[in-house]
Design an enzyme around this catalytic site. Structure first.
Site, PDB file in Angstrom:
ATOM      1  N   ASP A  34     136.229-101.313  83.098  1.00 24.99           N
ATOM      2  CA  ASP A  34     136.006-100.641  81.810  1.00 24.99           C
ATOM      3  C   ASP A  34     135.312 -99.318  82.120  1.00 24.99           C
ATOM      4  O   ASP A  34     135.120 -98.957  83.298  1.00 24.99           O
ATOM      5  CB  ASP A  34     135.161-101.527  80.868  1.00 24.99           C
ATOM      6  CG  ASP A  34     135.504-101.279  79.398  1.00 24.99           C
ATOM      7  OD1 ASP A  34     135.382-100.121  78.968  1.00 24.99           O
ATOM      8  OD2 ASP A  34     135.893-102.226  78.702  1.00 24.99           O
ATOM      9  N   HIS A  43     139.324 -97.080  78.170  1.00 29.39           N
ATOM     10  CA  HIS A  43     138.356 -97.936  78.879  1.00 29.39           C
ATOM     11  C   HIS A  43     138.586 -97.814  80.387  1.00 29.39           C
ATOM     12  O   HIS A  43     138.524 -98.795  81.127  1.00 29.39           O
ATOM     13  CB  HIS A  43     138.474 -99.396  78.409  1.00 29.39           C
ATOM     14  CG  HIS A  43     138.070 -99.581  76.969  1.00 29.39           C
ATOM     15  ND1 HIS A  43     136.761 -99.676  76.570  1.00 29.39           N
ATOM     16  CD2 HIS A  43     138.805 -99.642  75.833  1.00 29.39           C
ATOM     17  CE1 HIS A  43     136.707 -99.804  75.250  1.00 29.39           C
ATOM     18  NE2 HIS A  43     137.934 -99.780  74.776  1.00 29.39           N
ATOM     19  N   GLU A  83     141.720 -99.413  71.592  1.00 31.65           N
ATOM     20  CA  GLU A  83     140.840 -98.268  71.323  1.00 31.65           C
ATOM     21  C   GLU A  83     141.174 -97.051  72.199  1.00 31.65           C
ATOM     22  O   GLU A  83     140.302 -96.506  72.857  1.00 31.65           O
ATOM     23  CB  GLU A  83     139.377 -98.701  71.553  1.00 31.65           C
ATOM     24  CG  GLU A  83     138.971 -99.859  70.662  1.00 31.65           C
ATOM     25  CD  GLU A  83     137.577-100.414  70.955  1.00 31.65           C
ATOM     26  OE1 GLU A  83     136.876-100.725  70.000  1.00 31.65           O
ATOM     27  OE2 GLU A  83     137.207-100.528  72.142  1.00 31.65           O
TER      28      GLU A  83
HETATM   29  C1  ACM Z   1     138.017-105.082  71.786  1.00 27.99           C
HETATM   30  O1  ACM Z   1     137.073-105.769  71.352  1.00 27.99           O
HETATM   31  N1  ACM Z   1     137.939-103.768  71.807  1.00 27.99           N
HETATM   32  C2  ACM Z   1     139.224-105.703  72.309  1.00 27.99           C
END
Ligand code: ACM
Ligand code: ZN
Length: 541
Positions: free
Chosen positions: A168, A239, A308
């Protein structure tokens, strides 16, 4: 009441107890010898002696093959005289042992010379084939011993998929031999913002940690023995800052950055940083990583995150825009689908299906083998459509399975009473592979805190994943749970005290604000104070 969590599909109490002592004999057909040995070890770890293994099915405890049993199912036929376990696979026999262990542990008085198991008849099998738990080790790193102990507890609750969030923005946590800087640079951050989402102060203490490939192999084999498949998650395109910190050319503008100390990034605008979808070298990197990981993780699934993903950089990047033009894509969402599809095809050649968080459904024309993992709080019509057209889905709804949330926000009954019907998924339920709970660790840095967030939620979750819907009843579950808590004590697990696992209207409104804006630790600290007070009182008494 048969004291097993998750509650079996069918069970019936009988009169009396079966007693295991130093003279008890045990037998298993060859293909279930592994289960017999596991049971012998379990008894030895509690009582200090080994049961007598004999070679004919006339023992006191017998493990027998019954091909009629479902793949992970089993029968326990336990009288005061004998135990017969029937299973068609190692997995079924292993789950029978977990049930016997729970029965023995719940009856365990302070008498290690013998174990008594209440006589029962059980026929059991799972509701879902995918019964998962996700651990985020990028935000905080726990290491092999902690992971093995989670795997043991998963097996104890008959869960079978460990989804490992290994990369991440905050750190890359797995050795990749072709790209050594992923760990030498990407696994180290200079500090951590860990007060709450809305806070800014960063504790400038360096933080690092990663798994070597040898450690990974050992953990994957350990999990397999517990009937647990490990699915790695390597996030792309967002991420992904830890990878870009190591190899800036993976981003659109070759920016020099560092692994994030806080979720927004270390400098203004850094949150938008993303892998470039317009360079062949990005895909080469992904394929190389998949090649190495495929040798470590035999699972026929591979998670690429995909959630995201801010599109700001792609909108400005000439290489990304060139691909949009060349491939006639409508927009940047479709560029993400294009990227996902290329990776999905590469994975398919290796016999693997791509999993991504449900945002991956935003772009159209996605490969049909892809599996969205439905986490978003808001109802996502794309998931419902995907299911209607026959696509598979894994469910991790925030309202039920986000165990990093405070109990005041996500009370135990919301986990237990989860049903896909509540979220527009009443139709096409046959497309649901299963359910998965998540442990995101922005605010969880220790095993103690992990345990607090996880127990007794894991018990509720196990029944969502395993127990037939018509056998579930929250009040009855709470009664079994009360009897199960001493078992957690015996296993050395911390859990949220029962007076704190429920919520009310006011708490449900206030606690998310408190948790997100001011102090992500308020509930845990209160629970620890309570435990301390209780301990002092019990010593004084
Ligand atoms: C997430 O909680 N962004 C998958
Ligand atoms: Zn780009």
């Amino acid at each position: 009441m048969v004291n097993i969590i998750p509650k079996p599909a069918k069970s019936e109490e009988r009169y009396g107890d079966f007693v295991i002592d130093i003279n008890t004999t045990i037998y298993a057909e060859d293909s279930l010898a592994f289960a017999r040995d596991k049971f012998v070890e379990t008894v030895e770890s509690v009582c200090g002696y080994r049961l007598n293994v004999i070679l004919s099915p006339t023992a006191d405890i017998n493990f027998l093959v019954d091909k009629k049993q479902p793949r992970e199912g089993y029968i326990i036929d336990c009288t005061t005289e004998k135990i017969h376990v029937y299973a068609s696979t190692k997995a079924g026999a292993l789950y029978a042992i977990q049930s016997l262990r729970q029965l023995a542990l719940s009856d365990l008085i302070d008498n290690p010379e013998s174990l008594s198991i209440h006589a029962v008849y059980i026929e059991d099998y799972p509701k879902y084939e995918w019964r998962g738990l996700m651990l985020d080790e990028s935000r905080h790193f726990f290491g092999p011993d902690a992971v093995k102990s989670i795997l043991e507890m998963m097996a104890f609750h008959k869960l079978n998929v460990f989804h490992w969030h290994l990369t991440d923005n905050t750190g890359w946590r797995i050795e990749i031999k072709k790209y050594p800087k992923l760990t030498s640079i990407g696994s180290v951050r200079k500090g951590t913002q860990w007060k709450a989402w809305g806070q800014k102060d960063i504790e400038w203490v360096p933080y690092d940690g990663f798994y070597t490939q040898e450690e990974i192999k050992d953990i994957v084999a350990y999990a397999a023995r517990l009937n647990i498949m490990i699915v790695p998650e390597i996030d792309i395109p967002a991420h992904f800052a830890a990878a870009i910190a190591a190899y800036p050319e993976l981003g659109c503008f070759n920016k020099e950055i560092e692994p994030f100390a806080s979720h927004k990034g270390n400098n203004p605008g850094e949150y938008n940083i993303i892998a470039c979808a317009g360079k062949d070298s990005t895909f080469q990197f992904v394929y190389d990583v998949i090649d190495e990981l495929s040798r470590l993780f035999p699972a026929p699934y591979f998670h690429i995150g995909g959630d995201e993903a801010p599109k700001k950089e792609w909108k400005k990047c000439p290489s990304c825009q060139q691909v949009i033009d060349d491939k006639n894509l409508t927009d940047e969402e479709e560029l993400q689908s294009y990227m996902n599809n290329k990776i999905a095809v590469y994975l398919k050649r290796k016999g693997k299906r791509l999993i991504g968080w449900n945002e991956i459904l935003k772009g159209k024309n996605l490969e049909r083998s892809v599996i969205p993992q439905y986490w978003t709080y808001k109802e996502d019509g794309n998931v419902v459509e995907w299911m209607a057209s026959g696509g598979n889905v894994i469910i991790s709804k925030h309202q039920a399975f986000y165990f990093d949330m405070p109990y005041a926000q996500l009370p135990l009954n919301d986990t237990y009473n989860f049903t896909p019907d509540k979220y527009g998924m009443a139709k096409n339920k046959h497309t649901i592979l299963g359910v998965e709970c998540t442990l995101w660790t922005e605010w969880i840095s220790t095993q103690l805190r992990l345990d607090f967030q996880m127990y007794p939620r894991l018990e509720a979750f196990a029944e969502v994943a395993w127990t037939p819907d018509n056998k579930k009843d929250y009040d009855e579950f709470l009664q079994r749970l009360e009897k199960f808590l001493p078992t957690l004590d015996k296993l050395g697990k911390i859990y949220c005290p029962m007076h704190m696992v429920h919520s009310n209207f006011i708490k449900k409104i206030i606690s998310p604000l408190k948790f997100a804006k001011r102090d992500a630790h308020f509930e845990f600290n209160r629970a620890m104070q309570y435990r301390r007070r209780k301990r002092v009182k019990s010593i004084a008494d």
